[in-house]
Design a protein around this motif. Sequence first.
Motif, short mmCIF file in Angstrom:
data_model
loop_
_atom_site.label_atom_id
_atom_site.label_comp_id
_atom_site.label_asym_id
_atom_site.label_seq_id
_atom_site.Cartn_x
_atom_site.Cartn_y
_atom_site.Cartn_z
N LEU A 240 0.87 -1.17 0.00
CA LEU A 240 0.00 0.00 0.00
C LEU A 240 0.90 1.22 0.00
CD1 LEU A 240 -2.75 1.41 0.19
CD2 LEU A 240 -2.59 1.23 2.69
N HIS A 241 1.01 1.88 -1.14
CA HIS A 241 1.82 3.10 -1.26
C HIS A 241 1.00 4.26 -0.69
CE1 HIS A 241 4.77 1.37 -4.18
NE2 HIS A 241 3.74 0.62 -4.52
N CYS A 242 1.46 4.86 0.38
CA CYS A 242 0.79 6.03 0.97
C CYS A 242 1.58 7.27 0.57
CB CYS A 242 0.70 5.89 2.48
SG CYS A 242 -0.45 4.59 3.00
N VAL A 243 1.02 8.00 -0.36
CA VAL A 243 1.69 9.13 -1.01
C VAL A 243 1.05 10.43 -0.56
CG1 VAL A 243 2.12 10.20 -3.26
CG2 VAL A 243 2.31 7.72 -3.01
N GLY A 244 1.87 11.47 -0.43
CA GLY A 244 1.36 12.82 -0.19
C GLY A 244 1.58 13.66 -1.44
N TRP A 245 0.52 14.27 -1.93
CA TRP A 245 0.67 15.09 -3.15
C TRP A 245 1.66 16.24 -2.95
CZ3 TRP A 245 -0.72 11.82 -6.30
CH2 TRP A 245 -2.00 11.31 -6.50
N PHE A 246 1.86 16.67 -1.71
CA PHE A 246 2.78 17.79 -1.43
C PHE A 246 4.06 17.31 -0.74
CE2 PHE A 246 -1.39 19.59 -1.95
CZ PHE A 246 -1.16 20.76 -2.65
N ALA A 267 2.38 -6.08 -10.20
CA ALA A 267 1.21 -5.29 -10.56
C ALA A 267 -0.05 -5.74 -9.82
CB ALA A 267 0.98 -5.37 -12.07
N ALA A 268 -0.16 -7.02 -9.58
CA ALA A 268 -1.37 -7.56 -8.96
C ALA A 268 -1.51 -7.18 -7.49
CB ALA A 268 -1.39 -9.08 -9.10
N VAL A 269 -0.42 -6.74 -6.86
CA VAL A 269 -0.46 -6.48 -5.42
C VAL A 269 -0.09 -5.04 -5.08
CG1 VAL A 269 -0.12 -8.85 -4.70
CG2 VAL A 269 1.89 -7.45 -5.20
N GLN A 270 -0.27 -4.12 -6.05
CA GLN A 270 0.00 -2.70 -5.82
C GLN A 270 -1.29 -1.96 -5.49
OE1 GLN A 270 3.38 -1.44 -5.94
NE2 GLN A 270 3.39 -3.67 -5.83
N TYR A 271 -1.27 -1.21 -4.41
CA TYR A 271 -2.40 -0.38 -4.01
C TYR A 271 -1.87 1.03 -3.72
CZ TYR A 271 -4.90 -4.79 -3.43
OH TYR A 271 -5.48 -6.01 -3.65
N THR A 329 -12.23 -6.15 -1.30
CA THR A 329 -12.86 -5.10 -0.50
C THR A 329 -12.03 -3.82 -0.48
OG1 THR A 329 -11.84 -5.83 1.58
CG2 THR A 329 -13.96 -6.83 0.96
N LEU A 330 -10.79 -3.89 -0.92
CA LEU A 330 -9.91 -2.73 -0.94
C LEU A 330 -10.01 -2.01 -2.27
CD1 LEU A 330 -6.63 -4.21 0.59
CD2 LEU A 330 -8.22 -2.66 1.73
N PRO A 331 -10.14 -0.69 -2.27
CA PRO A 331 -10.03 0.02 -3.55
C PRO A 331 -8.60 -0.07 -4.06
CG PRO A 331 -10.10 1.58 -1.73
CD PRO A 331 -10.34 0.22 -1.15
N ARG A 332 -8.46 -0.32 -5.35
CA ARG A 332 -7.11 -0.39 -5.90
C ARG A 332 -6.40 0.96 -5.77
NH1 ARG A 332 -3.82 -4.59 -6.98
NH2 ARG A 332 -5.66 -5.73 -7.68
N VAL A 333 -7.15 2.03 -5.94
CA VAL A 333 -6.61 3.40 -5.79
C VAL A 333 -7.62 4.23 -5.01
CG1 VAL A 333 -5.86 5.49 -6.97
CG2 VAL A 333 -5.32 3.24 -7.96
N THR A 346 -10.03 2.39 -10.28
CA THR A 346 -9.44 1.06 -10.50
C THR A 346 -7.98 1.13 -10.88
OG1 THR A 346 -10.22 1.12 -12.79
CG2 THR A 346 -11.65 0.05 -11.15
N SER A 347 -7.51 2.31 -11.25
CA SER A 347 -6.12 2.46 -11.68
C SER A 347 -5.72 3.92 -11.52
CB SER A 347 -5.95 2.02 -13.14
OG SER A 347 -6.76 2.82 -14.00
N TRP A 348 -4.41 4.17 -11.69
CA TRP A 348 -3.91 5.54 -11.68
C TRP A 348 -3.03 5.77 -12.89
CZ3 TRP A 348 -5.34 9.74 -9.23
CH2 TRP A 348 -4.54 10.88 -9.36
#
Length: 559
Positions: A240-246, A267-271, A329-333, A346-348
């Motif tokens: 789970l990549h937790c990114v901050g836009w700033f 690819a199958a396990v990236q969130y 149950t998890l949103p992909r993005v 579903t993607s970014w």
Amino acid sequence: MSLAFERVAAQPVPEHARQHMVRMRDGVRLATDVYGAGTEPAPTVLVRLPYDKNSRYVFFEQVAERFTARGYVMVVQDVRGKFRSQGRTLGWTGEVDDGYDTIEWVTHQPWSDGVVGMFGDSYYGFTQWSAVSSQHPALRAIVPRVTCTDVVPGVATVDARAERQPGWLEGADYLAHVWVDNDTYEFEPDLTTRPLIAAYEQAFTAIGKRSAGFDLVVGGIPLAAYNGPHPYDARPVPVLHCVGWFDNLGVAHMRDYTELARRPGWAAVQYLSADSTDHENYFLEHAPVAPETDHMVDDDALTRMLDAYTAPALRFFDVFLKGTEHPDTLPRVRWKLGHVGWRTSTSWPPPGATALDLHLDAPAAAPGPLPGGVLGERPAAQGESVEWRYDPDDLVPSAVANTFMLLHDHPDERPTADRDDVLVFTTPAFETPLDLAGPVRAELHAASTAPTYDLFVRLLDVAPDGTARLVVRGCVQADAPGAWDVDLGHTGYRVRTGHRLALTLASSDFPNHVPNSGSTENPWYTTAPKASLQTLRTGPGQRSRLRLTVLPAASGTGE
């Protein structure tokens, strides 16, 4: 006169944590706190960090309460050479083996069910990638926050596809404060000193010790971070990549996400969970931050921040460590559209996002105050150029002294945009909202009278009252005339009705970055940096442009 400094040592271990000195394979012992160990085996969430596991700065006493209440054991460790841990103090080395050995120790404890996840920000995101490189079979999921896999100490690193970066003075300064010995040191170097290195030599003389990592950065000597495979080439684990836009590491973090999202297996396990936050977890909706919303000083604000900080990880670990929820149950993005709210996709970038090119035109007006030149959808009809200066005795000031806390102040940048050594190009006011959702890049045709020159690019949101605040930023260090591709990272951001976008271009950003020497001399050692004149070209055959990723009007799924 000796430079004044303050030494910051380890805080006491909390009463409800039990500290162990865990032996690594070379005999070095690392201080390791265990929270929530019970009589029944449970999954473990491991954190390995260099910032004092017991300090309020990392607030793990409160973080552990949230994880243990959910049925996890939380293990928090000072990395080698920091605070209560033994060993040499040199970051970005040894974390692969130490990560493996710590996970191995966890799995042999009576409170462990043999399943381990990892969590944390910045350097303790990097230690997660190091553990991935170690390929310990018990590591089942990671939640790296505001971080990246490829780290040159003191540099927000880049991959092989990216351009060379100007020296990140903020990063080197961090090494000089944090990576000297077990403790940290607070001091204020005089960054106007020439040569610049002398400001830090004064500090190291006063402390009586040096930072080995700082010396490597100044000498341009990289460290080999992984003695195992690069994480991209390791056994995939859910991320789970937790990114901050700033976030000031956001450009590098999104490179990790986009690269792994293209790789078979990974690819199958990236969130992705992307919020409108900076590195220190301040929110765009609170910027500029008031005392009652400042989690560094207000306990109620800290409670609210920690709830938002831990919630995505807890949900992710319930799926991949406990198995109590299905991955579907998890949103992909899950991403926040700045000034609007949360979205899922579903993607970014989100489906339906398209590229929008805005071209730099009317460059003769660009050195003037806002609005300057034109940033428009039509390419310039004829070739034009404009010059701007780099003066080492009159550097363009950084918007904030500390970009880790960019949203704390989130200043009005119009005074900088109005300087005559800063080019600015501005759109007309938008009649309907424009939603940015994806990568932002600038392609600039530039040249210089110097053998090396820096390009600092900022995209600003200009409000109807004229205030201009940052949306994204990026930079490259150029060494020839040509078309330079500047990665400004990714964002989710609404440009509201009546607002404009402004693109600024400068050749210095001080004190965030080391001033260019204007020659082939190492800028840390130069006593007489040279001025230079840069040229930007626009028009047919040399179309300098801003490349946005935008959504159709009123698109996206809200929460």
